[in-house]
Design an enzyme around this catalytic site. Structure first.
Site, PDB file in Angstrom:
ATOM      1  N   ARG A 121       0.902  -1.197  -0.054  1.00 32.57           N
ATOM      2  CA  ARG A 121       0.056  -0.057  -0.181  1.00 32.57           C
ATOM      3  C   ARG A 121       0.952   1.270   0.076  1.00 32.57           C
ATOM      4  O   ARG A 121       0.378   2.392   0.309  1.00 32.57           O
ATOM      5  CB  ARG A 121      -0.978   0.160   1.116  1.00 32.57           C
ATOM      6  CG  ARG A 121      -2.055  -1.061   1.047  1.00 32.57           C
ATOM      7  CD  ARG A 121      -3.153  -1.005   2.148  1.00 32.57           C
ATOM      8  NE  ARG A 121      -4.277  -1.929   2.151  1.00 32.57           N
ATOM      9  CZ  ARG A 121      -4.179  -3.012   2.899  1.00 32.57           C
ATOM     10  NH1 ARG A 121      -3.044  -3.229   3.666  1.00 32.57           N
ATOM     11  NH2 ARG A 121      -4.950  -3.963   2.830  1.00 32.57           N
ATOM     12  N   LYS A 143       2.703  11.271 -11.456  1.00 34.10           N
ATOM     13  CA  LYS A 143       1.941  10.221 -12.091  1.00 34.10           C
ATOM     14  C   LYS A 143       2.713   9.004 -12.431  1.00 34.10           C
ATOM     15  O   LYS A 143       3.903   9.032 -12.700  1.00 34.10           O
ATOM     16  CB  LYS A 143       1.691  10.976 -13.578  1.00 34.10           C
ATOM     17  CG  LYS A 143       0.630  11.878 -13.381  1.00 34.10           C
ATOM     18  CD  LYS A 143       0.337  12.225 -14.967  1.00 34.10           C
ATOM     19  CE  LYS A 143      -0.997  13.233 -15.048  1.00 34.10           C
ATOM     20  NZ  LYS A 143      -1.641  13.360 -16.154  1.00 34.10           N
ATOM     21  N   GLU A 185       8.335  17.054 -25.632  1.00 37.18           N
ATOM     22  CA  GLU A 185       7.846  17.669 -24.246  1.00 37.18           C
ATOM     23  C   GLU A 185       8.401  19.033 -23.985  1.00 37.18           C
ATOM     24  O   GLU A 185       7.523  19.925 -23.526  1.00 37.18           O
ATOM     25  CB  GLU A 185       8.105  16.846 -23.079  1.00 37.18           C
ATOM     26  CG  GLU A 185       7.302  15.406 -23.237  1.00 37.18           C
ATOM     27  CD  GLU A 185       5.976  15.577 -22.714  1.00 37.18           C
ATOM     28  OE1 GLU A 185       5.555  16.531 -22.503  1.00 37.18           O
ATOM     29  OE2 GLU A 185       5.051  14.636 -23.024  1.00 37.18           O
ATOM     30  N   LYS A 225       6.811  22.720 -15.019  1.00 36.73           N
ATOM     31  CA  LYS A 225       5.751  21.771 -14.552  1.00 36.73           C
ATOM     32  C   LYS A 225       5.311  21.617 -12.936  1.00 36.73           C
ATOM     33  O   LYS A 225       4.517  21.462 -12.620  1.00 36.73           O
ATOM     34  CB  LYS A 225       6.339  20.489 -14.945  1.00 36.73           C
ATOM     35  CG  LYS A 225       5.236  19.205 -14.388  1.00 36.73           C
ATOM     36  CD  LYS A 225       5.608  18.064 -15.296  1.00 36.73           C
ATOM     37  CE  LYS A 225       4.657  16.805 -14.778  1.00 36.73           C
ATOM     38  NZ  LYS A 225       4.951  15.619 -15.738  1.00 36.73           N
ATOM     39  N   GLU A 235      -4.836  16.863 -11.341  1.00 40.81           N
ATOM     40  CA  GLU A 235      -5.355  17.274 -12.635  1.00 40.81           C
ATOM     41  C   GLU A 235      -6.683  17.637 -12.639  1.00 40.81           C
ATOM     42  O   GLU A 235      -7.552  17.155 -13.330  1.00 40.81           O
ATOM     43  CB  GLU A 235      -4.883  16.076 -13.538  1.00 40.81           C
ATOM     44  CG  GLU A 235      -4.892  16.506 -14.905  1.00 40.81           C
ATOM     45  CD  GLU A 235      -4.492  15.397 -15.976  1.00 40.81           C
ATOM     46  OE1 GLU A 235      -4.943  15.350 -17.062  1.00 40.81           O
ATOM     47  OE2 GLU A 235      -3.613  14.657 -15.398  1.00 40.81           O
ATOM     48  N   ARG A 239      -3.475  21.637 -14.118  1.00 40.94           N
ATOM     49  CA  ARG A 239      -2.699  20.685 -14.557  1.00 40.94           C
ATOM     50  C   ARG A 239      -2.993  20.114 -16.035  1.00 40.94           C
ATOM     51  O   ARG A 239      -2.152  19.551 -16.896  1.00 40.94           O
ATOM     52  CB  ARG A 239      -2.718  19.569 -13.761  1.00 40.94           C
ATOM     53  CG  ARG A 239      -1.379  18.467 -13.981  1.00 40.94           C
ATOM     54  CD  ARG A 239      -1.008  17.799 -12.701  1.00 40.94           C
ATOM     55  NE  ARG A 239       0.062  16.899 -13.130  1.00 40.94           N
ATOM     56  CZ  ARG A 239       0.583  15.878 -12.226  1.00 40.94           C
ATOM     57  NH1 ARG A 239       0.387  16.106 -11.180  1.00 40.94           N
ATOM     58  NH2 ARG A 239       1.618  15.103 -12.516  1.00 40.94           N
ATOM     59  N   ASN A 243      -1.388  18.610 -21.094  1.00 40.40           N
ATOM     60  CA  ASN A 243      -1.915  17.762 -22.137  1.00 40.40           C
ATOM     61  C   ASN A 243      -1.956  18.136 -23.483  1.00 40.40           C
ATOM     62  O   ASN A 243      -2.359  17.704 -24.247  1.00 40.40           O
ATOM     63  CB  ASN A 243      -3.185  17.070 -21.608  1.00 40.40           C
ATOM     64  CG  ASN A 243      -3.246  16.207 -20.299  1.00 40.40           C
ATOM     65  OD1 ASN A 243      -2.507  15.365 -20.146  1.00 40.40           O
ATOM     66  ND2 ASN A 243      -4.333  16.455 -19.669  1.00 40.40           N
ATOM     67  N   HIS A 246      -1.320  15.958 -26.487  1.00 40.49           N
ATOM     68  CA  HIS A 246      -1.395  14.430 -26.043  1.00 40.49           C
ATOM     69  C   HIS A 246      -2.685  13.932 -26.448  1.00 40.49           C
ATOM     70  O   HIS A 246      -2.759  12.689 -26.478  1.00 40.49           O
ATOM     71  CB  HIS A 246      -1.286  14.600 -24.328  1.00 40.49           C
ATOM     72  CG  HIS A 246      -0.031  14.566 -23.961  1.00 40.49           C
ATOM     73  ND1 HIS A 246       0.772  15.707 -23.867  1.00 40.49           N
ATOM     74  CD2 HIS A 246       1.033  13.844 -23.199  1.00 40.49           C
ATOM     75  CE1 HIS A 246       1.897  15.730 -23.428  1.00 40.49           C
ATOM     76  NE2 HIS A 246       2.118  14.551 -23.090  1.00 40.49           N
ATOM     77  N   HIS A 250      -1.489  10.727 -27.887  1.00 44.89           N
ATOM     78  CA  HIS A 250      -1.930   9.294 -27.505  1.00 44.89           C
ATOM     79  C   HIS A 250      -2.636   8.367 -28.380  1.00 44.89           C
ATOM     80  O   HIS A 250      -2.212   7.282 -28.568  1.00 44.89           O
ATOM     81  CB  HIS A 250      -2.577   9.363 -26.045  1.00 44.89           C
ATOM     82  CG  HIS A 250      -1.770   9.625 -24.657  1.00 44.89           C
ATOM     83  ND1 HIS A 250      -2.244  10.109 -23.547  1.00 44.89           N
ATOM     84  CD2 HIS A 250      -0.301   9.742 -24.550  1.00 44.89           C
ATOM     85  CE1 HIS A 250      -1.226  10.228 -22.806  1.00 44.89           C
ATOM     86  NE2 HIS A 250      -0.269  10.144 -23.523  1.00 44.89           N
ATOM     87  N   HIS A 262       6.866   8.133 -27.483  1.00 47.54           N
ATOM     88  CA  HIS A 262       5.904   9.074 -26.886  1.00 47.54           C
ATOM     89  C   HIS A 262       6.240  10.697 -27.274  1.00 47.54           C
ATOM     90  O   HIS A 262       5.154  11.192 -27.587  1.00 47.54           O
ATOM     91  CB  HIS A 262       5.909   9.207 -25.300  1.00 47.54           C
ATOM     92  CG  HIS A 262       5.001  10.088 -24.574  1.00 47.54           C
ATOM     93  ND1 HIS A 262       3.623   9.918 -24.530  1.00 47.54           N
ATOM     94  CD2 HIS A 262       5.327  11.077 -23.748  1.00 47.54           C
ATOM     95  CE1 HIS A 262       3.239  11.089 -24.134  1.00 47.54           C
ATOM     96  NE2 HIS A 262       4.166  11.731 -23.551  1.00 47.54           N
TER      97      HIS A 262
END
Length: 359
Positions: A121, A143, A185, A225, A235, A239, A243, A246, A250, A262
């Site tokens: 956990r 993330k 990026e 960032k 997000e 945030r 994207n 993206h 994606h 990517h």
């Protein structure tokens, strides 16, 4: 040493950026962690280059290090590989007082980060990114995720590290393609932020220029960032701007089935979405070409035949960022002027006119 602090309500940490800082790993880690077992996770490309060096540095200051390695590539961001690593850690007696260090690129950071988030956990995590993509983007912000079938990052968690160590000298061992991928990026952040980073990007005209300016590129990208993440950790609003490129990126990345990296897909996605918004009069005239010029200067792709596929729209409509029947499209109306336009999912194909995308 440039230190950027990510100060969040429940968890704060430093991003430490300096040429050669990998040699200081032992001291940096011992300054925030008590002596413990460390799972040092790398892929089959990075492990032969840096894993023993980092393990020796950690052991020299009293840590017990177990080196773990998995096959390089996006295919390893899977529940199967996550399970293998979890079994290895359990067999080696790791408990909640121990930690994971992700040593590698974006895949390693995502996979090892999610391993830390889920093992018992949650145990402590440090990120040591060795690729440009990971240094300027994925190692910061918390993330973590694995893929499922062809859906990227569908199983994951927000899980912040205790420290991020960035050594731009590790970029010297990247192939040109791996180096340039991460630059996609950087251009994304520069387009969102304007200012000093955009000025620097305007001076970058080759992969050699990227290497020569790697530290400054990382500092500016990480600072932007960090500011965004501190304003919106999970997000929920601000945030989402990260994207940019993206949503379409994606989709084509998934359809390329490994043939697009990517950062390459993000490059294509930025150009496609900007072309659409420029055609609709929502982005400044000539902005698409401005982005193309900066991306092509280092050899990044700006289009793909995959944009002509109906499957692109199917992927976009099923994007995990789709909320309440709407998809928020991120665009820039000018350099330094990001914006969000919410489109009903049922209208996505009409809005993202295929003739405009592939122009």
């Amino acid at each position: 040493m440039k230190i950027i602090k990510v100060d969040l309500p429940d968890h704060s940490y430093n991003v430490e950026i300096e040429n050669g800082v990998l040699n200081c790993t032992g001291q940096l880690v011992s300054s925030i962690w008590s002596k413990r077992k460390i799972a040092l996770v790398s892929d089959s490309n990075v492990a032969p280059l840096y894993q023993d060096r980092v393990a020796d540095a950690l052991e020299s200051v009293g840590f017990t290090v177990h080196n773990y390695q998995f096959p390089a590539g996006e295919a390893s961001k899977s529940l199967e590989v996550l399970g293998d690593l979890t079994r290895e850690m359990a067999a080696d007696g790791f408990n909640r007082d121990d930690g994971v260090i992700a040593l590698g690129g974006g895949v390693t950071g995502d996979l090892a980060g999610f391993l830390a988030a889920t093992y018992m956990r949650g145990i402590s995590l440090i990120q040591i990114p060795t690729s440009l993509l990971a240094q300027v983007d994925s190692s910061v912000g918390g993330k973590t995720a694995v893929d499922l079938d062809n859906t990227k990052n569908i199983i994951g968690a927000f899980y912040q590290p205790d420290l991020v160590i960035i050594d731009p000298e590790t970029l010297q061992t990247l192939t040109t393609r791996d180096l340039v991928e991460g630059y996609g990026e950087i251009v994304k952040v520069a387009a969102l932020s304007d200012g000093d980073l955009w000025k620097l990007v305007q001076s970058i005209n080759s992969p050699a220029d990227i290497l020569a300016n790697a530290k400054e590129l990382s500092i500016h990208s990480v600072q932007y960032k960090a500011n965004v993440v501190m304003g919106d950790e999970k997000e929920g609003g601000l945030r989402q701007l990260l994207n940019f490129g993206h949503t379409i990126g994606h989709a084509v990345e998934a359809l390329a089935d490994g043939d697009l990296r990517h950062g390459e897909a993000v490059s294509i996605g930025m150009v496609a979405i900007t072309r659409i918004f420029e055609e609709k009069g929502l982005s400044r005239e000539g902005l698409t070409q401005t982005l193309i010029d900066r991306l092509e200067a280092v050899g990044l792709p700006v289009t793909t035949p995959l944009l002509e596929s109906q499957a692109v729209f199917d992927k976009i409509k099923n994007d995990k960022k789709n909320r309440d029947g709407h998809l928020n499209l991120i665009y820039v109306h000018q350099i330094g002027g990001p914006a969000i336009k919410s489109i009903p999912s049922d209208n996505i194909q009409d809005f993202l006119d295929i003739k405009t995308i592939k122009a």
